[in-house]
Motif scaffolding. Structure first.
Motif, mmCIF file in Angstrom:
data_model
loop_
_atom_site.group_PDB
_atom_site.id
_atom_site.type_symbol
_atom_site.label_atom_id
_atom_site.label_comp_id
_atom_site.label_asym_id
_atom_site.label_seq_id
_atom_site.Cartn_x
_atom_site.Cartn_y
_atom_site.Cartn_z
ATOM 1 N N ALA A 82 -9.181 -1.700 3.310
ATOM 2 C CA ALA A 82 -8.264 -2.475 4.145
ATOM 3 C C ALA A 82 -7.390 -3.375 3.279
ATOM 4 O O ALA A 82 -6.169 -3.502 3.501
ATOM 5 C CB ALA A 82 -9.053 -3.308 5.155
ATOM 6 N N GLU A 83 -8.006 -4.011 2.283
ATOM 7 C CA GLU A 83 -7.235 -4.873 1.393
ATOM 8 C C GLU A 83 -6.241 -4.054 0.563
ATOM 9 O O GLU A 83 -5.114 -4.491 0.301
ATOM 10 C CB GLU A 83 -8.168 -5.660 0.476
ATOM 11 C CG GLU A 83 -9.036 -6.702 1.173
ATOM 12 C CD GLU A 83 -8.249 -7.921 1.643
ATOM 13 O OE1 GLU A 83 -7.007 -7.932 1.501
ATOM 14 O OE2 GLU A 83 -8.882 -8.867 2.161
ATOM 15 N N LEU A 84 -6.637 -2.860 0.166
ATOM 16 C CA LEU A 84 -5.785 -2.050 -0.704
ATOM 17 C C LEU A 84 -4.584 -1.468 0.030
ATOM 18 O O LEU A 84 -3.505 -1.330 -0.555
ATOM 19 C CB LEU A 84 -6.619 -0.936 -1.353
ATOM 20 C CG LEU A 84 -7.615 -1.439 -2.410
ATOM 21 C CD1 LEU A 84 -8.676 -0.398 -2.694
ATOM 22 C CD2 LEU A 84 -6.887 -1.843 -3.687
ATOM 23 N N VAL A 85 -4.746 -1.116 1.308
ATOM 24 C CA VAL A 85 -3.570 -0.626 2.044
ATOM 25 C C VAL A 85 -2.641 -1.778 2.403
ATOM 26 O O VAL A 85 -1.439 -1.582 2.587
ATOM 27 C CB VAL A 85 -3.968 0.157 3.326
ATOM 28 C CG1 VAL A 85 -4.733 1.418 2.975
ATOM 29 C CG2 VAL A 85 -4.748 -0.698 4.306
ATOM 30 N N ARG A 86 -3.177 -3.003 2.458
ATOM 31 C CA ARG A 86 -2.358 -4.178 2.719
ATOM 32 C C ARG A 86 -1.711 -4.704 1.445
ATOM 33 O O ARG A 86 -0.790 -5.525 1.496
ATOM 34 C CB ARG A 86 -3.208 -5.290 3.347
ATOM 35 C CG ARG A 86 -3.728 -4.953 4.730
ATOM 36 C CD ARG A 86 -4.742 -5.972 5.232
ATOM 37 N NE ARG A 86 -4.106 -7.244 5.580
ATOM 38 C CZ ARG A 86 -4.355 -8.408 4.989
ATOM 39 N NH1 ARG A 86 -5.232 -8.466 3.991
ATOM 40 N NH2 ARG A 86 -3.755 -9.503 5.385
ATOM 41 N N ASN A 87 -2.202 -4.233 0.284
ATOM 42 C CA ASN A 87 -1.693 -4.701 -1.010
ATOM 43 C C ASN A 87 -1.339 -3.502 -1.886
ATOM 44 O O ASN A 87 -2.089 -3.130 -2.804
ATOM 45 C CB ASN A 87 -2.752 -5.563 -1.712
ATOM 46 C CG ASN A 87 -3.006 -6.876 -0.999
ATOM 47 O OD1 ASN A 87 -2.305 -7.864 -1.201
ATOM 48 N ND2 ASN A 87 -4.019 -6.890 -0.143
ATOM 49 N N LYS A 93 -1.859 -0.292 -9.086
ATOM 50 C CA LYS A 93 -2.390 -0.661 -10.404
ATOM 51 C C LYS A 93 -3.713 0.061 -10.673
ATOM 52 O O LYS A 93 -3.957 0.511 -11.802
ATOM 53 C CB LYS A 93 -2.582 -2.177 -10.480
ATOM 54 C CG LYS A 93 -2.867 -2.707 -11.872
ATOM 55 C CD LYS A 93 -2.808 -4.230 -11.912
ATOM 56 C CE LYS A 93 -3.116 -4.770 -13.301
ATOM 57 N NZ LYS A 93 -3.033 -6.252 -13.358
ATOM 58 N N VAL A 94 -4.557 0.202 -9.663
ATOM 59 C CA VAL A 94 -5.813 0.953 -9.830
ATOM 60 C C VAL A 94 -5.498 2.413 -10.127
ATOM 61 O O VAL A 94 -6.098 3.026 -11.030
ATOM 62 C CB VAL A 94 -6.685 0.869 -8.560
ATOM 63 C CG1 VAL A 94 -7.975 1.665 -8.767
ATOM 64 C CG2 VAL A 94 -7.037 -0.562 -8.217
ATOM 65 N N GLU A 124 -13.707 -8.347 -6.435
ATOM 66 C CA GLU A 124 -12.877 -9.148 -5.533
ATOM 67 C C GLU A 124 -13.156 -8.795 -4.068
ATOM 68 O O GLU A 124 -13.143 -9.663 -3.193
ATOM 69 C CB GLU A 124 -11.396 -8.935 -5.869
ATOM 70 C CG GLU A 124 -10.423 -9.690 -4.987
ATOM 71 C CD GLU A 124 -10.394 -11.203 -5.224
ATOM 72 O OE1 GLU A 124 -9.366 -11.828 -4.886
ATOM 73 O OE2 GLU A 124 -11.382 -11.765 -5.740
ATOM 74 N N SER A 125 -13.437 -7.523 -3.805
ATOM 75 C CA SER A 125 -13.768 -7.105 -2.443
ATOM 76 C C SER A 125 -15.093 -7.709 -2.003
ATOM 77 O O SER A 125 -15.234 -8.151 -0.849
ATOM 78 C CB SER A 125 -13.827 -5.569 -2.371
ATOM 79 O OG SER A 125 -12.588 -4.989 -2.747
ATOM 80 N N MET A 175 -7.923 -17.253 -0.445
ATOM 81 C CA MET A 175 -7.652 -16.243 0.576
ATOM 82 C C MET A 175 -6.778 -15.105 0.057
ATOM 83 O O MET A 175 -6.572 -14.113 0.758
ATOM 84 C CB MET A 175 -6.993 -16.897 1.795
ATOM 85 C CG MET A 175 -7.827 -18.001 2.426
ATOM 86 S SD MET A 175 -9.521 -17.455 2.808
ATOM 87 C CE MET A 175 -9.168 -16.201 4.015
ATOM 88 N N GLU A 176 -6.265 -15.242 -1.154
ATOM 89 C CA GLU A 176 -5.434 -14.193 -1.742
ATOM 90 C C GLU A 176 -6.326 -13.115 -2.352
ATOM 91 O O GLU A 176 -7.272 -13.414 -3.089
ATOM 92 C CB GLU A 176 -4.515 -14.766 -2.818
ATOM 93 C CG GLU A 176 -3.625 -13.729 -3.484
ATOM 94 C CD GLU A 176 -2.815 -14.293 -4.641
ATOM 95 O OE1 GLU A 176 -2.104 -13.518 -5.306
ATOM 96 O OE2 GLU A 176 -2.910 -15.521 -4.880
ATOM 97 N N TYR A 177 -6.009 -11.852 -2.038
ATOM 98 C CA TYR A 177 -6.749 -10.737 -2.627
ATOM 99 C C TYR A 177 -6.132 -10.437 -3.990
ATOM 100 O O TYR A 177 -5.082 -9.807 -4.097
ATOM 101 C CB TYR A 177 -6.676 -9.513 -1.715
ATOM 102 C CG TYR A 177 -7.513 -8.345 -2.196
ATOM 103 C CD1 TYR A 177 -8.888 -8.325 -1.994
ATOM 104 C CD2 TYR A 177 -6.927 -7.264 -2.843
ATOM 105 C CE1 TYR A 177 -9.661 -7.258 -2.431
ATOM 106 C CE2 TYR A 177 -7.689 -6.197 -3.283
ATOM 107 C CZ TYR A 177 -9.055 -6.195 -3.065
ATOM 108 O OH TYR A 177 -9.820 -5.131 -3.500
ATOM 109 N N ARG A 178 -6.778 -10.941 -5.042
ATOM 110 C CA ARG A 178 -6.219 -10.833 -6.392
ATOM 111 C C ARG A 178 -7.325 -10.483 -7.380
ATOM 112 O O ARG A 178 -7.976 -11.361 -7.946
ATOM 113 C CB ARG A 178 -5.540 -12.145 -6.782
ATOM 114 C CG ARG A 178 -4.644 -12.043 -8.013
ATOM 115 C CD ARG A 178 -3.884 -13.335 -8.253
ATOM 116 N NE ARG A 178 -4.778 -14.436 -8.599
ATOM 117 C CZ ARG A 178 -5.198 -14.684 -9.854
ATOM 118 N NH1 ARG A 178 -4.816 -13.920 -10.856
ATOM 119 N NH2 ARG A 178 -5.998 -15.690 -10.079
ATOM 120 N N PRO A 179 -7.561 -9.180 -7.600
ATOM 121 C CA PRO A 179 -8.633 -8.754 -8.510
ATOM 122 C C PRO A 179 -8.494 -9.292 -9.921
ATOM 123 O O PRO A 179 -9.495 -9.404 -10.653
ATOM 124 C CB PRO A 179 -8.518 -7.222 -8.496
ATOM 125 C CG PRO A 179 -7.848 -6.906 -7.190
ATOM 126 C CD PRO A 179 -6.897 -8.036 -6.957
#
Length: 276
Positions: A82-87, A93-94, A124-125, A175-179
């Protein structure tokens, strides 16, 4: 409870015990033939006498390992997707890393050490979406004082790892998804750094922590290497429902919907080696 439910429950327990005993017998035979291996099953069997572990105890521990690693792994993978389709930036990058390191073949566990950004995505997930947000309940074995609070002996204790991992006093832009935050600082997620505790800590830490990390890395690796993932037409990143279902484990309230577009040669989608 209806009588039939008791019968079904007994049958389920009997099937569970038969399956687990088969696993134990297979390892006992293999150990006699080629010696003990460094893994969970042989460790339990070889320490059976030293720690007075009954067969029921070993069966219970093995079954805990099997069942506790099923829904939690699936939950973490869905939240990560979910995070990856939103980002798209993170997803790209992955995929760039895997294209560079793996190329046009199937990813294997041996590749994980050479995929640091994928490992950061997993961490991060687990930080933002721990599958057990209050960990499992613990019970105080003595009267203790923690943070100025008196905890009486026998109290059930829950640790809110979900809140700790989102605390702005501990994390920058929590709250930022930042690996990348896990590349900038070497942060352990298996119990030694109390800022992020998806597997708990101490003597009761999850014994399958590394297995869980590897399973999530494997699932995400296959999904991201083989496909580009996008949201359905007309759905914006902010439209994805990121709320949780309440409970001991936190599934997404609304199951994720995404579109997969193949990105590797067609022959790689026809067969997956059995021994991978």
């Amino acid at each position: 409870m209806h009588p039939a439910s008791n019968i079904d429950y007994s049958k389920h327990n009997a099937r569970r015990d038969r399956l687990t005993k088969i696993i134990m017998e297979e390892h006992t035979k293999a150990r006699k033939k080629s010696g003990a291996k460094q893994h969970f099953v042989d460790a339990l069997l070889t320490l059976k006498d030293q720690y007075d572990l009954s067969e029921d105890t070993i069966i219970g521990l093995l079954w805990d390992m099997i069942t506790a690693g099923m829904d939690t792994t699936v939950i973490t993978t869905e939240w990560a997707m979910a995070e990856l389709v939103r980002n798209p930036r993170v997803q790209g990058k992955v995929q760039e890393e895997m294209d560079r390191v793996i190329g046009e073949r199937i990813i294997t566990e041996a590749d994980f050490a050479n995929l640091p950004y994928l490992q950061c995505v997993v961490k991060e997930s687990l930080r933002l979406h721990p599958p057990t947000p209050l960990m499992l309940p613990h019970k105080a074995t003595a009267n203790v004082k923690i943070g100025g609070y008196d905890i009486p002996k026998g109290s059930n204790v829950h640790v809110n790892v979900w809140a700790i991992a989102r605390d702005p006093q501990i994390w920058k832009d929590p709250m930022e998804y930042r690996p990348e935050r896990f590349a900038e600082e070497n942060i352990d997620i298996k119990g030694s750094d109390f800022r992020v505790l998806p597997f708990g800590a101490g003597r009761r830490v999850c014994p399958g922590a590394q297995l869980g990390i590897n399973l999530v890395a494997s699932m995400l690796g296959h999904l991201l290497h083989h496909f580009k993932w996008t949201l359905p037409e007309g759905v914006k990143p902010e439209d994805v429902d990121m709320s949780e279902n309440p409970g001991m484990v936190t599934f997404m309230h609304t199951p994720l919907q995404a579109i997969a577009t193949p990105r590797l040669p067609s022959q790689l989608y026809k067969h997956v080696p059995v021994d991978m």
